[in-house]
Design an enzyme around this catalytic site. Structure first.
Site, PDB file in Angstrom:
ATOM      1  N   CYS A  22       0.853  -1.278   0.063  1.00 14.13           N
ATOM      2  CA  CYS A  22      -0.062  -0.065  -0.062  1.00 14.13           C
ATOM      3  C   CYS A  22       0.804   1.221   0.007  1.00 14.13           C
ATOM      4  CB  CYS A  22      -0.961   0.065   1.237  1.00 14.13           C
ATOM      5  SG  CYS A  22      -2.208  -1.541   1.011  1.00 14.13           S
ATOM      6  N   HIS A  63     -12.822  10.407  -7.205  1.00 15.69           N
ATOM      7  CA  HIS A  63     -11.592  10.901  -8.332  1.00 15.69           C
ATOM      8  C   HIS A  63     -10.707  11.890  -7.822  1.00 15.69           C
ATOM      9  CE1 HIS A  63     -14.585   8.503 -10.372  1.00 15.69           C
ATOM     10  NE2 HIS A  63     -13.642   7.985 -11.366  1.00 15.69           N
ATOM     11  N   GLU A 104     -13.177   0.757   3.352  1.00 15.38           N
ATOM     12  CA  GLU A 104     -11.831   0.727   2.335  1.00 15.38           C
ATOM     13  C   GLU A 104     -12.209  -0.388   1.371  1.00 15.38           C
ATOM     14  OE1 GLU A 104      -7.918   1.402   3.509  1.00 15.38           O
ATOM     15  OE2 GLU A 104      -7.947  -0.924   2.988  1.00 15.38           O
TER      16      GLU A 104
END
Length: 114
Positions: A22, A63, A104
């Site tokens: 990550c 986004h 998540e």
């Protein structure tokens, strides 16, 4: 009265303080569960769901690159950031954000209560 509204947004981030995959740039489709408190109005509603959903969507970083918003954008750090932003937007409507769940993925979420 409490209202529960669920919204989603997609964004990218990387975890600069994480020693693992990550650390690299990656993305998620996040699910956010809002618990909003307000009085029931004479029309029988706390607030119009259609208007609330639009207001909530406008607060979400859809986004966007989350590292531009939060230095270390873990779910645990993003949840209070989003909570403060949304709660500020709700206050002029006489509403209060009680909690925010930031999912998540389907198995992991951070919960922030105010």
């Amino acid at each position: 009265m409490l209202l529960k509204i669920i919204r989603k947004f997609s964004s990218a981030h990387r975890l600069p303080q994480y020693d693992g995959p990550c650390y690299q740039l990656h993305g998620h489709t996040w699910k956010v569960v809002f618990l909003i408190e307000g009085p029931v109005q004479p029309n029988g509603m706390v607030y119009d769901f259609k208007i609330l959903k639009k207001l909530l969507d406008e607060q979400l970083p859809d986004h966007q690159y989350l590292n531009d918003l939060v230095e270390n954008p873990t779910a645990e750090n993003l949840a209070p950031y989003l909570f403060a932003k949304v709660n500020t937007a709700l206050q002029p409507l006489g509403l209060k954000l009680k909690s925010l769940e930031l999912w998540e993925n389907e198995n992991a979420a951070a919960v922030f209560e105010g």
